[in-house]
Design an enzyme around this catalytic site. Structure first.
Site, PDB file in Angstrom:
ATOM      1  N   PHE A  27       0.825  -1.215   0.000  1.00 23.41           N
ATOM      2  CA  PHE A  27       0.000   0.000   0.000  1.00 23.41           C
ATOM      3  C   PHE A  27       0.856   1.260   0.000  1.00 23.41           C
ATOM      4  O   PHE A  27       0.715   2.138  -0.865  1.00 23.41           O
ATOM      5  CB  PHE A  27      -0.923  -0.050   1.221  1.00 23.41           C
ATOM      6  N   ASP A  68      19.490 -12.898   3.218  1.00 23.48           N
ATOM      7  CA  ASP A  68      20.523 -12.556   4.195  1.00 23.48           C
ATOM      8  C   ASP A  68      21.132 -11.199   3.868  1.00 23.48           C
ATOM      9  O   ASP A  68      20.872 -10.608   2.811  1.00 23.48           O
ATOM     10  CB  ASP A  68      21.598 -13.649   4.276  1.00 23.48           C
ATOM     11  N   ASN A 103       9.433  -6.834  10.707  1.00 29.91           N
ATOM     12  CA  ASN A 103       9.485  -5.456  11.205  1.00 29.91           C
ATOM     13  C   ASN A 103      10.736  -5.144  12.014  1.00 29.91           C
ATOM     14  O   ASN A 103      11.083  -3.974  12.164  1.00 29.91           O
ATOM     15  CB  ASN A 103       8.264  -5.165  12.068  1.00 29.91           C
ATOM     16  N   TYR A 152       2.634  -5.789  17.118  1.00 29.79           N
ATOM     17  CA  TYR A 152       3.006  -4.944  15.994  1.00 29.79           C
ATOM     18  C   TYR A 152       3.825  -3.747  16.473  1.00 29.79           C
ATOM     19  O   TYR A 152       4.901  -3.456  15.935  1.00 29.79           O
ATOM     20  CB  TYR A 152       1.755  -4.472  15.258  1.00 29.79           C
ATOM     21  N   LYS A 156       7.796  -3.016  15.552  1.00 37.29           N
ATOM     22  CA  LYS A 156       8.193  -1.803  14.841  1.00 37.29           C
ATOM     23  C   LYS A 156       9.190  -0.988  15.661  1.00 37.29           C
ATOM     24  O   LYS A 156      10.132  -0.407  15.111  1.00 37.29           O
ATOM     25  CB  LYS A 156       6.969  -0.961  14.499  1.00 37.29           C
TER      26      LYS A 156
END
Length: 341
Positions: A27, A68, A103, A152, A156
């Site tokens: 997105f 990697d 993340n 989440y 992050k």
């Protein structure tokens, strides 16, 4: 002038360079690629799969979550990257392990990949307002303590710290953009606004059932987020966090009502707690974006109304391309939503 003819230049003063965008089919990543391409940069979009409509910029297939550090470094060297924008990550329908790998671990490997390169590229990490966690009813500044309460948000934050720590130690150059809730064309269908827009676009006969819409949150258009990434790439600032948002707390209920008004549809939306679910949240969120204005010269340009209107138009176009039976099958008519990202 073709994309291959563009010369990669240095940063500063608006000069174009060579940018690699991770998560280029997502997105936010798609819009980041478009904004950099329009600004004259040599763009390489990187995604797990690059099948789809042709783009005016180059696309490379690579699963960066599993790659990697050596393979990532090889790609960046091949492309002569002066900037890397990390728009990759995991949130929707992802396990906690998935989020940690995508993340946090990815950012650590990205830092390791850039450290030995002769011309170390600038890293622009797209973070999240969820790194802060719940906050009192005051503006969220970059000095607000980070105390995420979701997997989440924690993943992050771990990714952000990996870059910020490396920058402080001279092992990397770059910044973290902590982005508020993102709206606009292409909003993920699993998000609240994406779900509502899809429901309205398909004219589903069943009511859409949502948890009580009590939250006030900060929203920013995806194209303004992409413009912030470009501003960060042009900046010489390193090792800092920048809040990227709309700068105001907006009632989530009012946004849902506005979407229905713009759609002109008679679709029914019902707010009701789910049986045995979490109690409804009354979260309040407003990003202080003063630092981004001062140091990056960035501020949001699109109104929420424009963002919602374009979101709805995109959802209608997507629904038109789908078979009716498929569109109705993915319309969540009984889902109680407690996270309105």
């Amino acid at each position: 002038m073709s994309v291959n003819d563009r010369r990669a230049g240095g940063r500063g003063g608006g000069a174009a360079g060579s940018v690699v965008v991770l998560g280029a089919t997502g997105f936010v990543g798609r819009h980041v690629c478009e904004v950099f391409d329009a600004a004259g940069w040599r763009v390489t979009g990187v995604a797990r799969s690059v099948h789809g409509p042709a783009t005016p910029y180059e696309m490379t297939a690579l699963d960066v979550v599993d790659a990697d550090a050596e393979r990532i470094a090889e790609l960046l060297a091949e492309r002569g990257a002066s900037t890397v924008v990390n728009a990759a990550g995991a949130v929707w329908q992802a396990t906690e392990d998935d989020m940690t790998r995508a993340n946090a671990d990815l950012v650590r490997r990205l830092v390791s990949a850039t450290a030995p390169l002769p011309a170390r590229p600038r890293l622009v990490q797209l973070g999240s307002v969820h790194e802060y966690g719940p906050v009192p009813r005051t503006g969220i500044t970059e000095d607000t303590p980070t105390a995420p309460v979701t997997p989440y948000g924690r993943s992050k934050l771990a990714g952000a710290r990996a870059l910020l720590d490396a920058a402080a130690e001279g092992r990397a150059e770059g910044v973290v953009l902590r982005v508020s809730n993102v709206s606009g064309p292409g909003t993920h269908r699993a998000s609240l606004l994406g779900m509502v827009a899809h429901h309205l676009a398909t004219s589903a006969p069943e009511p859409l059932r949502l948890a009580p819409l009590l939250a006030h949150r900060d929203f920013v258009d995806v194209r303004d987020v992409a413009a912030a990434a470009l501003a960060a790439a042009r900046s010489n600032t390193t090792g800092q966090v920048f809040n990227i948002g709309g700068g105001q707390a907006t009632s989530v209920r009012s946004l849902v009502h506005r979407l229905t008004e713009l759609a002109g549809a008679a679709a029914e939306i019902v707010e009701a707690p789910s049986a045995g679910g979490r109690p409804p949240e009354a979260e309040w969120q407003r990003m202080d974006i003063g630092r981004a204005r001062r140091l990056l010269g960035w501020s949001p340009r699109r109104s929420l109304d424009d963002s919602l209107r374009d979101l709805l138009a995109h959802a209608r176009a997507a629904a038109h391309r789908e078979p009716l039976s498929s569109a109705l099958q993915v319309t969540p008519t009984t889902m109680a939503v407690s996270d309105h990202r």
